[in-house]
Design a protein around this motif. Structure first.
Motif, PDB file in Angstrom:
ATOM      1  N   GLY A 151      29.721 -39.725  -6.944  1.00 20.72           N
ATOM      2  CA  GLY A 151      29.442 -40.316  -8.254  1.00 20.72           C
ATOM      3  C   GLY A 151      30.645 -40.427  -9.165  1.00 20.72           C
ATOM      4  O   GLY A 151      30.505 -40.462 -10.397  1.00 20.72           O
ATOM      5  N   GLY A 172      25.881 -47.187  -5.681  1.00 19.65           N
ATOM      6  CA  GLY A 172      25.536 -47.322  -4.266  1.00 19.65           C
ATOM      7  C   GLY A 172      26.368 -48.361  -3.536  1.00 19.65           C
ATOM      8  O   GLY A 172      26.637 -49.440  -4.050  1.00 19.65           O
ATOM      9  N   SER A 173      26.763 -48.032  -2.313  1.00 19.79           N
ATOM     10  CA  SER A 173      27.519 -48.961  -1.477  1.00 19.79           C
ATOM     11  C   SER A 173      26.582 -50.009  -0.912  1.00 19.79           C
ATOM     12  O   SER A 173      25.521 -49.672  -0.400  1.00 19.79           O
ATOM     13  CB  SER A 173      28.184 -48.215  -0.325  1.00 19.79           C
ATOM     14  OG  SER A 173      29.166 -47.357  -0.827  1.00 19.79           O
ATOM     15  N   LYS A 174      26.999 -51.271  -1.017  1.00 22.52           N
ATOM     16  CA  LYS A 174      26.236 -52.352  -0.398  1.00 22.52           C
ATOM     17  C   LYS A 174      27.070 -52.809   0.793  1.00 22.52           C
ATOM     18  O   LYS A 174      28.124 -53.415   0.605  1.00 22.52           O
ATOM     19  CB  LYS A 174      26.023 -53.510  -1.380  1.00 22.52           C
ATOM     20  CG  LYS A 174      25.053 -53.180  -2.516  1.00 22.52           C
ATOM     21  CD  LYS A 174      25.776 -52.751  -3.752  1.00 22.52           C
ATOM     22  CE  LYS A 174      24.843 -52.302  -4.851  1.00 22.52           C
ATOM     23  NZ  LYS A 174      25.600 -51.604  -5.919  1.00 22.52           N
ATOM     24  N   VAL A 182      27.811 -55.119   2.815  1.00 26.42           N
ATOM     25  CA  VAL A 182      27.800 -56.550   3.095  1.00 26.42           C
ATOM     26  C   VAL A 182      28.879 -57.166   2.216  1.00 26.42           C
ATOM     27  O   VAL A 182      29.194 -56.612   1.153  1.00 26.42           O
ATOM     28  CB  VAL A 182      26.406 -57.143   2.782  1.00 26.42           C
ATOM     29  CG1 VAL A 182      26.012 -56.996   1.318  1.00 26.42           C
ATOM     30  CG2 VAL A 182      26.302 -58.591   3.208  1.00 26.42           C
ATOM     31  N   SER A 204      35.941 -53.151  -9.740  1.00 25.13           N
ATOM     32  CA  SER A 204      35.831 -52.389  -8.495  1.00 25.13           C
ATOM     33  C   SER A 204      35.429 -53.321  -7.364  1.00 25.13           C
ATOM     34  O   SER A 204      34.632 -54.249  -7.563  1.00 25.13           O
ATOM     35  CB  SER A 204      34.792 -51.276  -8.634  1.00 25.13           C
ATOM     36  OG  SER A 204      33.498 -51.793  -8.554  1.00 25.13           O
ATOM     37  N   ASP A 210      34.164 -41.446   0.592  1.00 23.60           N
ATOM     38  CA  ASP A 210      33.369 -40.274   0.973  1.00 23.60           C
ATOM     39  C   ASP A 210      34.359 -39.208   1.444  1.00 23.60           C
ATOM     40  O   ASP A 210      35.225 -39.499   2.267  1.00 23.60           O
ATOM     41  CB  ASP A 210      32.454 -40.638   2.162  1.00 23.60           C
ATOM     42  CG  ASP A 210      31.346 -41.600   1.783  1.00 23.60           C
ATOM     43  OD1 ASP A 210      30.459 -41.184   1.032  1.00 23.60           O
ATOM     44  OD2 ASP A 210      31.365 -42.755   2.245  1.00 23.60           O
ATOM     45  N   GLN A 239      26.802 -43.296  -4.220  1.00 22.61           N
ATOM     46  CA  GLN A 239      26.901 -43.184  -2.766  1.00 22.61           C
ATOM     47  C   GLN A 239      27.486 -41.877  -2.272  1.00 22.61           C
ATOM     48  O   GLN A 239      27.023 -41.298  -1.311  1.00 22.61           O
ATOM     49  CB  GLN A 239      27.708 -44.343  -2.187  1.00 22.61           C
ATOM     50  CG  GLN A 239      27.413 -44.552  -0.732  1.00 22.61           C
ATOM     51  CD  GLN A 239      25.938 -44.830  -0.532  1.00 22.61           C
ATOM     52  OE1 GLN A 239      25.441 -45.874  -0.873  1.00 22.61           O
ATOM     53  NE2 GLN A 239      25.186 -43.867  -0.003  1.00 22.61           N
ATOM     54  N   SER A 240      28.557 -41.420  -2.947  1.00 24.32           N
ATOM     55  CA  SER A 240      29.098 -40.121  -2.515  1.00 24.32           C
ATOM     56  C   SER A 240      29.030 -39.158  -3.697  1.00 24.32           C
ATOM     57  O   SER A 240      27.947 -38.709  -4.058  1.00 24.32           O
ATOM     58  CB  SER A 240      30.494 -40.258  -1.921  1.00 24.32           C
ATOM     59  OG  SER A 240      31.401 -40.903  -2.785  1.00 24.32           O
ATOM     60  N   ASN A 300      38.441 -39.964   8.457  1.00 32.58           N
ATOM     61  CA  ASN A 300      38.283 -41.241   7.750  1.00 32.58           C
ATOM     62  C   ASN A 300      39.396 -42.212   8.159  1.00 32.58           C
ATOM     63  O   ASN A 300      40.229 -42.627   7.336  1.00 32.58           O
ATOM     64  CB  ASN A 300      38.280 -41.011   6.230  1.00 32.58           C
ATOM     65  CG  ASN A 300      37.207 -41.858   5.551  1.00 32.58           C
ATOM     66  OD1 ASN A 300      36.851 -42.914   6.063  1.00 32.58           O
ATOM     67  ND2 ASN A 300      36.719 -41.408   4.420  1.00 32.58           N
ATOM     68  N   ILE A 329      38.096 -46.565   0.594  1.00 26.97           N
ATOM     69  CA  ILE A 329      38.422 -46.659   2.021  1.00 26.97           C
ATOM     70  C   ILE A 329      37.391 -47.617   2.591  1.00 26.97           C
ATOM     71  O   ILE A 329      36.201 -47.480   2.326  1.00 26.97           O
ATOM     72  CB  ILE A 329      38.342 -45.289   2.721  1.00 26.97           C
ATOM     73  CG1 ILE A 329      39.356 -44.315   2.110  1.00 26.97           C
ATOM     74  CG2 ILE A 329      38.581 -45.458   4.229  1.00 26.97           C
ATOM     75  CD1 ILE A 329      39.370 -42.934   2.755  1.00 26.97           C
TER      76      ILE A 329
HETATM   77  C1  LIG Z   1      31.604 -52.234   2.650  1.00 29.14           C
HETATM   78  C2  LIG Z   1      31.978 -50.801   2.344  1.00 29.14           C
HETATM   79  C3  LIG Z   1      32.648 -50.031   3.298  1.00 29.14           C
HETATM   80  C4  LIG Z   1      33.000 -48.703   3.009  1.00 29.14           C
HETATM   81  N1  LIG Z   1      33.665 -47.971   3.979  1.00 29.14           N
HETATM   82  C5  LIG Z   1      33.999 -46.677   3.703  1.00 29.14           C
HETATM   83  C6  LIG Z   1      34.690 -45.859   4.669  1.00 29.14           C
HETATM   84  O1  LIG Z   1      34.988 -46.324   5.799  1.00 29.14           O
HETATM   85  N2  LIG Z   1      35.013 -44.588   4.336  1.00 29.14           N
HETATM   86  C7  LIG Z   1      34.707 -44.065   3.101  1.00 29.14           C
HETATM   87  O2  LIG Z   1      34.994 -42.898   2.840  1.00 29.14           O
HETATM   88  N3  LIG Z   1      34.082 -44.799   2.165  1.00 29.14           N
HETATM   89  C8  LIG Z   1      33.716 -46.086   2.430  1.00 29.14           C
HETATM   90  N4  LIG Z   1      33.073 -46.837   1.470  1.00 29.14           N
HETATM   91  C9  LIG Z   1      32.948 -46.278   0.099  1.00 29.14           C
HETATM   92  C10 LIG Z   1      31.840 -45.267  -0.077  1.00 29.14           C
HETATM   93  O3  LIG Z   1      30.673 -45.696   0.621  1.00 29.14           O
HETATM   94  C11 LIG Z   1      31.477 -45.059  -1.556  1.00 29.14           C
HETATM   95  O4  LIG Z   1      31.315 -46.302  -2.187  1.00 29.14           O
HETATM   96  C12 LIG Z   1      32.531 -44.346  -2.295  1.00 29.14           C
HETATM   97  O5  LIG Z   1      32.659 -43.084  -1.717  1.00 29.14           O
HETATM   98  C13 LIG Z   1      32.246 -44.262  -3.797  1.00 29.14           C
HETATM   99  O6  LIG Z   1      31.209 -43.452  -4.091  1.00 29.14           O
HETATM  100  P1  LIG Z   1      30.674 -43.197  -5.587  1.00 29.14           P
HETATM  101  O7  LIG Z   1      29.608 -42.188  -5.424  1.00 29.14           O
HETATM  102  O8  LIG Z   1      31.727 -42.910  -6.578  1.00 29.14           O
HETATM  103  O9  LIG Z   1      30.268 -44.668  -5.887  1.00 29.14           O
HETATM  104  P2  LIG Z   1      29.036 -45.497  -6.378  1.00 29.14           P
HETATM  105  O10 LIG Z   1      28.685 -45.184  -7.779  1.00 29.14           O
HETATM  106  O11 LIG Z   1      27.968 -45.501  -5.378  1.00 29.14           O
HETATM  107  O12 LIG Z   1      29.800 -46.911  -6.477  1.00 29.14           O
HETATM  108  C14 LIG Z   1      29.951 -47.770  -5.522  1.00 29.14           C
HETATM  109  C15 LIG Z   1      31.108 -48.665  -5.950  1.00 29.14           C
HETATM  110  O13 LIG Z   1      31.411 -49.490  -4.865  1.00 29.14           O
HETATM  111  C16 LIG Z   1      31.359 -50.853  -5.271  1.00 29.14           C
HETATM  112  N5  LIG Z   1      30.735 -51.594  -4.193  1.00 29.14           N
HETATM  113  C17 LIG Z   1      29.545 -51.333  -3.601  1.00 29.14           C
HETATM  114  N6  LIG Z   1      29.301 -52.240  -2.662  1.00 29.14           N
HETATM  115  C18 LIG Z   1      30.328 -53.097  -2.646  1.00 29.14           C
HETATM  116  C19 LIG Z   1      30.629 -54.272  -1.908  1.00 29.14           C
HETATM  117  N7  LIG Z   1      29.827 -54.758  -0.972  1.00 29.14           N
HETATM  118  N8  LIG Z   1      31.777 -54.906  -2.178  1.00 29.14           N
HETATM  119  C20 LIG Z   1      32.608 -54.472  -3.136  1.00 29.14           C
HETATM  120  N9  LIG Z   1      32.380 -53.357  -3.876  1.00 29.14           N
HETATM  121  C21 LIG Z   1      31.253 -52.690  -3.621  1.00 29.14           C
HETATM  122  C22 LIG Z   1      30.524 -50.921  -6.532  1.00 29.14           C
HETATM  123  O14 LIG Z   1      30.984 -51.969  -7.336  1.00 29.14           O
HETATM  124  C23 LIG Z   1      30.804 -49.560  -7.138  1.00 29.14           C
HETATM  125  O15 LIG Z   1      31.953 -49.623  -7.897  1.00 29.14           O
HETATM  126  C24 LIG Z   1      32.686 -48.147   1.745  1.00 29.14           C
HETATM  127  C25 LIG Z   1      31.999 -48.905   0.794  1.00 29.14           C
HETATM  128  C26 LIG Z   1      31.639 -50.238   1.082  1.00 29.14           C
HETATM  129  C27 LIG Z   1      30.908 -51.037   0.038  1.00 29.14           C
END
Ligand SMILES: Cc1cc2nc3c(=O)[nH]c(=O)nc-3n(C[C@H](O)[C@H](O)[C@H](O)COP(=O)(O)OP(=O)(O)OC[C@H]3O[C@@H](n4cnc5c(N)ncnc54)[C@H](O)[C@@H]3O)c2cc1C
Ligand code: SF4
Ligand code: SF4
Ligand code: SF4
Length: 385
Positions: free
Chosen positions: A90, A133-135, A137, A161, A276, A87-88, A330, A188
């Motif tokens: 990695g 990826g962020s889900k 929900v 996580s 992010d 999502q951000s 943020n 966050i």
């Molecule tokens: C509901 C939600 C709200 C968010 N709000 C913000 C915000 O306000 N500001 C901000 O900076 N970032 C927020 N994030 C986090 C951001 O979107 C990214 O997940 C984060 O930056 C991590 O990126 P990555 O590339 O390392 O993760 P990725 O490799 O994309 O990993 C995503 C991680 O999040 C976990 N995850 C995904 N969806 C869910 C879920 N529904 N419930 C529980 N765990 C989940 C997965 O298990 C995985 O560990 C939010 C994420 C979620 C799911």
């Protein structure tokens, strides 16, 4: 025994469900699909364990303190494929890889075959790809806390996580003697939307054909800062939409507890916080790329060790950000999202009127949204607030 009379005081973490020695608690959905504990009084022995384990209520009574300056790390995964799928920046994949290579297991949120979202377990690097990826929900937790405990009891290291409330609930449920093997990652958190709305949106999009994959925030729509959901259909078509995003950011379909969330920076329980890195270009010009940058805050020695062990796969740059920067870029690290004034009305009309009505009234379908866009445009060109 636990009794939820005010739904803003229960995050649905499942710690009380998992701790009950008599299996007297079941997690029952409300009208929007958010689950709450319900006690079977015929089985309950009134031992009090479920009330004791509730971190949400305990933490809500602690004062909130935010420092003037926060030490953070900007992180980007060096693997272009992992970066594109995450999502951000990695960072999560790199942390998960360390734990898997040490013989541990990883728990995270993944899609089910029908694209609803639940927590799952992985014991291989390939298995962790489902967590990318962020889900946006609330993920279904089921009996995952109990399975995490079983893994820890057999001596496996566990990386869990989830949202800050899920992590806090798990940490509270796992006995002190087993915590050494547990490392937790939260983020966050803006809040979690309704599982029923997501399910109905999937059904609405399915009228266009059979869906083969979905993404809540697809980087291929124009980079990391763009936010559009995407749907891939079995006949090869891909469509981008913003209906769900608009409902999400309107704060009209979040869980009630997200309005009273106590998990700001000082009160969360995770070892590593990921997010992010919005505004990274202000703090570290040149570091940002259009595929995303993660902001990481290590909250414990366990967390610091994990990030250090993952650093081989990451571009890393330490930085300091002010509370003013966090407040602008943020804010949910400081305070909960401000819930839309029609949230209660949404809950009352949604079960009867359904997704299309909600998307017309609060989303981006129909004349209301267009009228609002025109109003915003006029304000912009006339400079009126
Ligand atoms: C509901 C939600 C709200 C968010 N709000 C913000 C915000 O306000 N500001 C901000 O900076 N970032 C927020 N994030 C986090 C951001 O979107 C990214 O997940 C984060 O930056 C991590 O990126 P990555 O590339 O390392 O993760 P990725 O490799 O994309 O990993 C995503 C991680 O999040 C976990 N995850 C995904 N969806 C869910 C879920 N529904 N419930 C529980 N765990 C989940 C997965 O298990 C995985 O560990 C939010 C994420 C979620 C799911
Ligand atoms: S917050 Fe968690 S532990 Fe507390 S009542 Fe809700 S589900 Fe149970
Ligand atoms: S009081 Fe004890 S037996 Fe009753 S629901 Fe809570 S944990 Fe279960
Ligand atoms: S905003 Fe708070 S209560 Fe809501 S899902 Fe996130 S951590 Fe849980």
């Amino acid at each position: 025994m636990i009794k939820v009379t005010d739904r803003s005081k229960c995050s649905g973490c499942t710690a009380c469900f998992a701790v009950c020695p008599h299996k007297a608690i079941s997690m029952k959905p409300d009208r929007l699909g958010f689950r709450y504990p319900e006690v079977d009084m015929d089985i309950c022995t009134d031992c009090g364990l479920c009330e004791k384990v509730c971190d949400f209520v305990r933490t809500s009574s602690l004062p909130s303190v935010f420092p003037e300056e926060v030490r953070v790390t900007a992180v980007r995964n060096r693997d272009a494929g992992v970066l594109a799928a995450s999502q951000s920046g990695g960072v999560f994949s790199a942390l998960a890889k360390v734990v898997i290579n040490e013989g541990g297991v990883v728990y995270g949120a993944a899609f089910d075959p029908d694209f609803t979202v639940s927590h799952k377990r992985a014991d291989s690097i390939a298995g962790c790809e489902a967590f990318h990826g962020s889900k946006y929900v609330q993920s279904e937790m089921g009996d995952v806390f109990i399975r995490v405990r079983k893994d820890l009891e057999t001596g496996r290291k566990v990386l869990f996580s989830g949202t800050p409330c899920q992590v806090a609930g798990l940490v509270s449920y796992i006995p002190e003697r087993l915590r050494e093997g547990l490392v937790t990652v939260d983020f966050i958190c803006h809040g979690v939307p309704s599982p029923n709305v997501w399910k109905d949106y999937l059904a609405y999009m399915s009228r266009k054909g059979r869906i083969s994959s979905v993404c809540f925030r697809d980087k291929s729509a124009g980079g990391w800062k763009e936010h559009k959901e995407s749907f891939f259909f079995e006949d090869g078509r891909k469509v981008f939409r913003e209906t769900y995003k608009v409902l999400f950011y309107k704060n009209v379909m979040l869980r009630h507890s997200c309005a009273a969330c106590p998990y700001d920076l000082g009160r969360r329980k995770g070892d590593v916080l990921i997010a992010d890195f919005w505004g990274v270009e202000e703090i570290l010009p040149g570091f940002d790329g259009d595929q995303g940058t993660s902001m990481v805050i290590t909250m414990s020695d366990n967390g610091r060790r994990l990030l250090e062990a993952a650093s081989f796969d990451l571009d890393i740059e330490p930085a300091a950000v002010s509370s003013d920067f966090i407040s602008r870029r943020n804010p949910n690290l400081m305070r909960p999202a401000r819930i839309y004034h029609e949230r209660q009305m949404f809950e009352e009309v949604y079960p009867e009127k359904g997704f299309v009505y909600a998307a017309r009234r609060w989303g981006d379908i129909g004349w209301r949204y267009k009228a609002w866009q025109i109003k915003v445009f006029i304000r912009k060109i006339t400079g009126r607030k």
